[in-house]
Design a protein around this motif. Sequence first.
Motif, mmCIF file in Angstrom:
data_model
loop_
_atom_site.group_PDB
_atom_site.id
_atom_site.type_symbol
_atom_site.label_atom_id
_atom_site.label_comp_id
_atom_site.label_asym_id
_atom_site.label_seq_id
_atom_site.Cartn_x
_atom_site.Cartn_y
_atom_site.Cartn_z
ATOM 1 N N CYS A 279 -71.497 -70.570 68.466
ATOM 2 C CA CYS A 279 -72.136 -71.931 66.868
ATOM 3 C C CYS A 279 -73.474 -72.772 67.460
ATOM 4 N N ASP A 280 -73.965 -73.391 66.234
ATOM 5 C CA ASP A 280 -75.057 -74.638 66.270
ATOM 6 C C ASP A 280 -74.572 -74.835 67.329
ATOM 7 N N TYR A 281 -73.818 -76.323 67.486
ATOM 8 C CA TYR A 281 -73.228 -77.180 68.169
ATOM 9 C C TYR A 281 -72.035 -77.014 68.457
ATOM 10 N N VAL A 282 -71.405 -78.007 69.395
ATOM 11 C CA VAL A 282 -70.214 -77.643 69.647
ATOM 12 C C VAL A 282 -70.283 -78.739 69.636
ATOM 13 N N HIS A 283 -68.461 -80.061 68.550
ATOM 14 C CA HIS A 283 -68.156 -81.230 68.711
ATOM 15 C C HIS A 283 -66.855 -81.485 68.869
ATOM 16 N N THR A 284 -66.183 -82.415 68.816
ATOM 17 C CA THR A 284 -65.181 -82.923 69.092
ATOM 18 C C THR A 284 -65.150 -84.933 69.483
ATOM 19 N N GLU A 285 -64.233 -85.030 68.646
ATOM 20 C CA GLU A 285 -63.538 -86.118 68.558
ATOM 21 C C GLU A 285 -62.972 -87.738 70.075
ATOM 22 N N ALA A 286 -64.293 -88.257 70.856
ATOM 23 C CA ALA A 286 -63.864 -88.971 71.818
ATOM 24 C C ALA A 286 -64.524 -90.252 71.863
ATOM 25 N N THR A 287 -64.702 -91.088 72.295
ATOM 26 C CA THR A 287 -65.133 -92.242 72.301
ATOM 27 C C THR A 287 -65.483 -93.469 72.971
ATOM 28 N N ASN A 288 -64.741 -93.455 74.682
ATOM 29 C CA ASN A 288 -65.079 -93.795 75.642
ATOM 30 C C ASN A 288 -65.172 -92.651 77.147
ATOM 31 N N GLN B 269 -71.258 -83.081 71.146
ATOM 32 C CA GLN B 269 -71.868 -83.507 70.432
ATOM 33 C C GLN B 269 -69.864 -84.420 69.989
ATOM 34 N N PHE B 270 -70.145 -85.623 70.319
ATOM 35 C CA PHE B 270 -69.131 -86.802 70.332
ATOM 36 C C PHE B 270 -69.087 -88.091 69.117
ATOM 37 N N THR B 271 -67.920 -87.171 67.881
ATOM 38 C CA THR B 271 -67.754 -88.544 67.406
ATOM 39 C C THR B 271 -66.316 -89.492 67.393
ATOM 40 N N ASN B 272 -66.145 -91.103 67.283
ATOM 41 C CA ASN B 272 -64.758 -91.088 67.081
ATOM 42 C C ASN B 272 -64.553 -90.529 65.510
ATOM 43 N N GLN B 273 -63.090 -90.514 65.690
ATOM 44 C CA GLN B 273 -62.019 -90.062 64.979
ATOM 45 C C GLN B 273 -61.644 -91.379 63.719
ATOM 46 N N PRO B 274 -62.109 -90.711 62.495
ATOM 47 C CA PRO B 274 -61.837 -91.895 61.579
ATOM 48 C C PRO B 274 -60.515 -91.695 60.991
ATOM 49 N N LEU B 275 -60.871 -92.890 60.432
ATOM 50 C CA LEU B 275 -58.827 -94.023 59.663
ATOM 51 C C LEU B 275 -59.449 -94.530 58.756
ATOM 52 N N ASN B 276 -58.592 -94.271 57.811
ATOM 53 C CA ASN B 276 -58.727 -94.784 55.843
ATOM 54 C C ASN B 276 -58.378 -96.059 56.523
ATOM 55 N N ILE B 277 -58.906 -97.064 57.048
ATOM 56 C CA ILE B 277 -58.895 -98.782 57.610
ATOM 57 C C ILE B 277 -57.981 -99.259 56.061
ATOM 58 N N PHE C 62 -64.459 -95.594 58.685
ATOM 59 C CA PHE C 62 -65.677 -94.421 58.095
ATOM 60 C C PHE C 62 -67.338 -94.768 57.418
ATOM 61 N N LYS C 63 -67.432 -95.887 57.777
ATOM 62 C CA LYS C 63 -68.859 -96.199 58.063
ATOM 63 C C LYS C 63 -69.403 -95.766 59.385
ATOM 64 N N THR C 64 -68.404 -96.603 60.541
ATOM 65 C CA THR C 64 -69.088 -96.090 62.056
ATOM 66 C C THR C 64 -69.034 -94.418 61.902
ATOM 67 N N VAL C 65 -68.050 -93.390 61.848
ATOM 68 C CA VAL C 65 -68.043 -92.229 61.914
ATOM 69 C C VAL C 65 -69.255 -91.562 61.455
ATOM 70 N N LYS C 66 -69.519 -91.823 59.923
ATOM 71 C CA LYS C 66 -70.386 -91.440 58.763
ATOM 72 C C LYS C 66 -71.538 -91.620 59.360
ATOM 73 N N THR C 67 -72.480 -92.887 60.158
ATOM 74 C CA THR C 67 -73.129 -93.115 61.296
ATOM 75 C C THR C 67 -73.480 -92.273 61.687
ATOM 76 N N GLN C 68 -72.191 -92.668 62.903
ATOM 77 C CA GLN C 68 -72.865 -90.538 63.697
ATOM 78 C C GLN C 68 -73.349 -89.786 63.514
ATOM 79 N N LEU C 69 -72.594 -89.200 62.721
ATOM 80 C CA LEU C 69 -73.010 -87.761 62.427
ATOM 81 C C LEU C 69 -74.343 -87.894 61.289
ATOM 82 N N GLU C 70 -74.478 -89.181 60.149
ATOM 83 C CA GLU C 70 -75.756 -88.944 60.028
ATOM 84 C C GLU C 70 -77.111 -88.573 61.217
#
Length: 335
Positions: free
Chosen positions: A137-146, A166-174, A323-331
């Motif tokens: 793969c080009d990258y390896v990724h998972t969801e983790a915050t701290n 690569q890490f991003t937070n797990q998004p929630l439709n708050i 969603f806003k936070t995780v979108k920013t992380q992915l971008e």
Amino acid sequence: MKIGLFWDNAINIKSYYVKDGTAYDFENNKPYTYHHTISAQCFPSTHNITFLWGNGVFLNLFEYISKGQELPDLDLDIIFYANERQGLDEHNWDSYSVECMRKKYPNTTIVGWIKEVYASTNGVNREANRIQFFKDCDYVHTEATNYMKTLPEFLNIEKLVGKKIQFTNQPLNIDYLYDNFYSNDKIKGIFAYIPNVDERHGKTYEFAKYIGEKYDLPVFYKTQINSLELSQIDFMKLWSQYLFHFNLDPLSQHPGGQCCQVANLGCINIGGLNESHKILFPNTAGTDLEKLEKEIVELLNSPEKQFETIQYAFNKLNEVYSFKTVKTQLEKLYK
């Protein structure tokens, strides 16, 4: 960003696409839900990644490959690919390989997704093939915050693959959950929640019984209903009536999606070592029963402390899991 979420196999989850924030079944183009969804507009945990820009796609590859069907033509910027089951078997390798995905989607970045800390690699050569899959793969990724970012399992994968995860937070439709299920009219009582896996139950039920009897609080136990047969909507309406949500899950290698929903709907989570427990409810997380009882007594005696705890958790939820936070992380990661 147009995202594809691919799994080699998904039990009882069909392939779907998202259009204007609603999921549709590929097979019949009708709004789609499955056993863990709230509605066709609100999906659980990782599947929210297909909703971030309102136009994602989920493919259960087994649906196509097992029938000898070609994968659908898709214009994707990035594919998050979790290959953790039969896609790693030798006799399936060519059909599920990264090379196969590249041929079908040549202009797409392919990211190996770690869906489970402990993948189902109990087949012959699965463990070795999983590492090779990540290398391809080009990258390896998972969801983790701290702290989950430093789990030994992740560090070992990085060492074997030769790539940083690569890490991003797990998004929630708050917003959806708040608008449809939030109420500040709570029963001054306890909902005792246990995950389905036995080793994650901890002392939740024993502690809930003890606190309920000592402080004269009604206790509702998750096992009083069949949560597998009850719809997600009815289950959420049931537990969210209670001010206190007991979940003393002792395992730290889980993100804690249930606790995020608790913070979303204005309840107070008591106990547990999942990552979200510590982030959202730092004063009431953990498994130290003496400390937890002290915190509960303070909460019972102070409506102001109840409000502060609920408000802190909700603000933190928006800061970390929106969603806003995780979108920013992915971008930032994949531009």
